[in-house]
Design a protein around this motif. Sequence first.
Motif, PDB file in Angstrom:
ATOM      1  N   LEU A 378       0.820  -1.215   0.000  1.00  0.00           N
ATOM      2  CA  LEU A 378       0.000   0.000   0.000  1.00  0.00           C
ATOM      3  C   LEU A 378       0.851   1.261   0.000  1.00  0.00           C
ATOM      4  O   LEU A 378       0.429   2.291  -0.532  1.00  0.00           O
ATOM      5  CB  LEU A 378      -0.928   0.006   1.226  1.00  0.00           C
ATOM      6  N   VAL A 379       2.015   1.190   0.583  1.00  0.00           N
ATOM      7  CA  VAL A 379       2.917   2.340   0.595  1.00  0.00           C
ATOM      8  C   VAL A 379       3.802   2.354  -0.643  1.00  0.00           C
ATOM      9  O   VAL A 379       3.984   3.394  -1.290  1.00  0.00           O
ATOM     10  CB  VAL A 379       3.788   2.335   1.871  1.00  0.00           C
ATOM     11  N   GLY A 380       4.349   1.209  -0.998  1.00  0.00           N
ATOM     12  CA  GLY A 380       5.343   1.153  -2.058  1.00  0.00           C
ATOM     13  C   GLY A 380       4.786   1.433  -3.438  1.00  0.00           C
ATOM     14  O   GLY A 380       5.390   2.196  -4.213  1.00  0.00           O
ATOM     15  N   ILE A 381       3.645   0.848  -3.780  1.00  0.00           N
ATOM     16  CA  ILE A 381       3.101   1.017  -5.125  1.00  0.00           C
ATOM     17  C   ILE A 381       2.750   2.474  -5.415  1.00  0.00           C
ATOM     18  O   ILE A 381       3.157   3.023  -6.451  1.00  0.00           O
ATOM     19  CB  ILE A 381       1.899   0.080  -5.338  1.00  0.00           C
ATOM     20  N   PRO A 382       1.992   3.184  -4.550  1.00  0.00           N
ATOM     21  CA  PRO A 382       1.734   4.603  -4.833  1.00  0.00           C
ATOM     22  C   PRO A 382       3.002   5.447  -4.866  1.00  0.00           C
ATOM     23  O   PRO A 382       3.125   6.354  -5.696  1.00  0.00           O
ATOM     24  CB  PRO A 382       0.804   5.029  -3.689  1.00  0.00           C
TER      25      PRO A 382
END
Length: 521
Positions: A378-382
């Motif tokens: 959830l943090v890495g992709i955006p």
Amino acid sequence: MVAQILRLRLELLWGALRAPGALVPRLAGSLVVIAAVVLACAGILGLVADEPDVAAALLTLTGTALVLGFALSPVMSGAEDPLDPRRFAVLGLEARQLIGPLALASLVSVPTLALIAVDVCAAVTWTRIGVPPALAIAAAIVHVATCLGLARLSAAFGTHVLRGRRTRELTSLFVLGIIVVVLPVVVFFSSLEWGGHVPSRLQAVIDGLAVTPLGAAAGMPGAVVFAWPRAGVVVAVALLTLAAVGAAWAWSVQRAMTTIEPPVDDRDRGGLGWFAVTPATPAGAIAARSIVYWFGDARYLMNLAIIPVVGLLPVVPLLVAGVPGTIAALVPVPIMALFLGWVAHNDVAYDSSAVWMHVTAGVSGLADRVGRLVPVLLVGIPTLAVAIPVAASFHGRWALVPAFLGVAAALFLGGLGLSSVASVVAPYAVSRPGDSPFRQPQRTGSGGVIAQAAVMFGTLVIAAPTLWLAWRALTEDVRLATAAQWAGLGTGVGVLLLGVAAGAVLWDRRSYRVMEFAAAT
């Protein structure tokens, strides 16, 4: 029947205005919508002064954005659907008698009237730049029908699938998704140089959008008149999309009128937060708990906050040393991807004694490994979705975006795969819950250093082929960027799947040792 449902729809709208305290906010909102429509129509009608290809491109992009907005807004708003077919069950009607009337009743709303006004202006503009009036009107009708059909399906999805899960966490996921899409698009458009004509990069994007269900209806006039590539495909996709949306709406009404779902007590789920959003499975429960920890514990937040700093920090000495800014812009994305994959290599240790819940509950290793990856994803992709177009914009060569994507995927996903193994095999002591994240416990061995170095070095080894292809795309042949993309995606996904599988097996075998480690620290 149609007249009766339309009259009920108008009475609902009038009743909403007469609700205590609702008149002023709703009128203010309507005035804002009217002002936005006037500005939009003025801008669309003003496109006749531009070159026909520019006008066609902007009309296609505007229409695509409207389709996407109508598809997402009912789910994101969380409002009750006044045209829910189940509301009309008391009338004793069959499902087939409601399909058409409910679709027509959806025309009676402020957003729909605004959409019709915009499409009328678009049809006028299409006509003035050379599109036959019959084709412009037909395209406007297909576009309006597609938007309303997707809005109806979105409302049905929100009512029947997400019922009882409309929480602020779910809304935040939708907002996050919009940010992931909108910010890269804004960066892309800001980098374009029009010069009176459509840039080739933008025309390639429009050609791609026109053959998708989102952009086919909006791009149909331009594809036919200006002979865009695959014009016949654009028309076929537009008509097939409308037919598919209509069939899905008919099925949705039929299902709503013939099935009974157990009631959901919002009081039972209202305070569950992320547990109300994730699936009711062991992996879903672990994912929800991990999200709460990652976004509420200072130790996790410190790990996340330092990643952008680490990514941007090397840029300063590079610029001071005389490295061109276009080259220095390539550095942050790989570093951030590397650390985003590496940050989960010791996540089990941060659980402290709470890890006993997983062991005593008999949670499978696969559920534990998958659930713990969710907050990092959830943090890495955006983060990477925003960082990649920004870096490409500063570098100035958008043809290298596939190489950026491949490198980021190899480093991020490959790191997560290795971290899924390392966190079970070699956890090491960290600061306890409630302690300062800067306070680290004393360690008697070198296991922590070895685990950190092994995951980071292993990730670099895994991503080496992708990094080599990306370097060749930068220095020799930009066409190798596509090869770097697929190499990175294949490597990253493959290592992630293997790492999760291996970590799951190791968890099943070593779970009690992990619990002993957590209790001892």
